[in-house]
Scaffold this motif. Structure first.
Motif, short mmCIF file in Angstrom:
data_model
loop_
_atom_site.label_atom_id
_atom_site.label_comp_id
_atom_site.label_asym_id
_atom_site.label_seq_id
_atom_site.Cartn_x
_atom_site.Cartn_y
_atom_site.Cartn_z
N UNK A 11 17.22 48.72 28.98
CA UNK A 11 15.61 49.05 29.28
C UNK A 11 14.82 48.34 28.76
N UNK A 12 14.02 47.25 29.61
CA UNK A 12 13.26 46.43 28.94
C UNK A 12 11.88 46.92 28.90
N UNK A 13 11.08 47.55 29.86
CA UNK A 13 9.79 47.59 29.43
C UNK A 13 9.51 49.40 29.60
N UNK A 14 10.50 50.07 29.44
CA UNK A 14 10.44 51.60 29.21
C UNK A 14 10.61 52.35 30.50
N UNK A 15 10.34 51.55 31.64
CA UNK A 15 10.56 52.33 32.94
C UNK A 15 11.86 52.66 33.39
N UNK A 16 12.19 54.02 33.68
CA UNK A 16 13.89 53.93 33.82
C UNK A 16 13.91 54.48 35.58
N UNK A 17 13.88 53.28 36.18
CA UNK A 17 14.24 53.74 37.47
C UNK A 17 13.00 54.12 38.27
N UNK A 18 12.98 54.58 39.51
CA UNK A 18 11.86 55.24 40.32
C UNK A 18 11.85 56.70 39.73
N UNK A 19 10.72 57.02 39.35
CA UNK A 19 10.51 58.45 38.94
C UNK A 19 10.33 59.35 40.30
N UNK A 20 9.76 58.58 41.24
CA UNK A 20 9.34 59.43 42.58
C UNK A 20 10.46 60.15 43.30
N UNK A 21 11.48 59.26 43.30
CA UNK A 21 12.76 59.58 44.20
C UNK A 21 13.55 60.63 43.46
N UNK A 22 13.40 60.65 42.05
CA UNK A 22 14.41 61.68 41.25
C UNK A 22 14.03 62.93 41.66
N UNK A 23 12.80 63.44 41.68
CA UNK A 23 12.61 64.78 41.73
C UNK A 23 12.72 65.28 43.23
N UNK A 24 13.44 66.46 43.41
CA UNK A 24 13.83 67.01 44.68
C UNK A 24 12.69 68.35 44.57
N UNK A 25 11.97 68.51 45.71
CA UNK A 25 11.10 69.42 45.58
C UNK A 25 11.42 70.45 46.99
N UNK A 26 12.03 71.33 46.81
CA UNK A 26 12.27 72.36 48.03
C UNK A 26 11.21 73.27 48.51
N UNK A 27 9.97 73.36 47.61
CA UNK A 27 9.00 74.38 47.86
C UNK A 27 7.66 73.66 47.34
N UNK A 28 6.64 73.66 48.07
CA UNK A 28 5.35 73.18 47.48
C UNK A 28 4.19 73.89 48.12
N UNK A 29 2.98 73.64 47.95
CA UNK A 29 1.77 74.01 48.30
C UNK A 29 0.87 72.79 48.89
N UNK A 30 0.60 73.02 50.22
CA UNK A 30 -0.31 72.10 50.89
C UNK A 30 -1.55 72.66 50.83
N UNK A 31 -2.77 71.55 50.05
CA UNK A 31 -4.10 71.91 50.06
C UNK A 31 -4.74 71.18 51.11
N UNK A 32 -5.49 71.67 52.08
CA UNK A 32 -6.41 71.19 53.03
C UNK A 32 -7.88 71.20 52.69
N UNK A 33 -8.44 70.05 52.29
CA UNK A 33 -10.04 70.09 52.00
C UNK A 33 -10.53 69.44 53.28
N UNK A 34 -11.27 70.38 53.90
CA UNK A 34 -11.81 69.72 55.11
C UNK A 34 -13.38 69.73 55.31
N UNK A 35 -14.18 68.82 54.73
CA UNK A 35 -15.75 68.75 54.63
C UNK A 35 -16.11 68.13 55.69
N UNK A 36 -17.43 68.07 55.81
CA UNK A 36 -18.06 67.62 57.13
C UNK A 36 -17.86 66.06 57.27
N UNK A 37 -17.50 65.38 56.22
CA UNK A 37 -17.44 63.85 56.29
C UNK A 37 -16.03 63.46 56.10
N UNK A 38 -15.00 64.08 55.69
CA UNK A 38 -13.76 63.70 55.43
C UNK A 38 -12.67 64.75 55.40
N UNK A 39 -11.49 64.85 55.41
CA UNK A 39 -10.43 65.62 55.15
C UNK A 39 -9.31 65.08 54.32
N UNK A 40 -9.18 65.76 53.27
CA UNK A 40 -8.26 65.48 52.28
C UNK A 40 -7.14 66.42 52.11
#
Length: 138
Positions: A11-40
């Motif tokens: 371990x050179x700089x402290x980062x241990x592989x890819x943290x994003x791919x390590x997490x398995x998420x079976x259930x989640x929450x999808x938030x939709x913010x729909x304003x007049x100018x943009x959708x997030x």
């Protein structure tokens, strides 16, 4: 003189592989913010930690094109693609705001193959409004 901290393994700089791919998420929450100018679109796990997000602006839409239903659909597809790869199967949907992208984003979420447990509208509604300012003296 300070004592040297020993390095463990390769371990050179402290980062241990890819943290994003390590997490398995079976259930989640999808938030939709729909304003007049943009959708997030923000996708979180059940504890509220953001896993993926996208908006009509980050998808390359500029100006008034961001408020269109097609821009909202594209943003939803982009945000969902990453979490489907991480193994999300079920999700709750929270929709907020008065924008045009509400229905288009929801349609794109339904087509993605994620099973929706429930859909809730969380648009804030004023009950009696704010207290008016005090009358000015003339």
């Amino acid at each position: 003189m300070a004592k040297a901290i020993p390095r463990i393994g390769s371990r050179r700089n402290g980062r241990i592989g890819s943290r994003r791919s390590a997490r398995r998420i079976p259930k989640g929450v999808i938030h939709v913010q729909a304003s007049f100018n943009n959708t997030i679109i923000t996708i979180t796990d059940v504890r509220g930690r953001v896993v993926s997000w996208s908006s009509a602006g980050t998808c390359g839409f500029k100006g008034t094109k961001r408020r269109t239903p097609f821009a909202a659909q594209t943003a939803a597809v982009n945000a969902i693609r990453t979490v489907v790869e991480q193994g999300m199967q079920r999700a709750e949907v929270m929709i907020k705001g008065p924008g045009l992208g509400r229905d288009a984003a929801l349609r794109a979420i339904r087509r993605s193959g994620i099973l929706l447990t429930f859909i809730r509208d969380v648009t804030p509604m004023p009950h009696n409004g704010c207290r008016p300012p005090k009358k000015r003296r003339i």
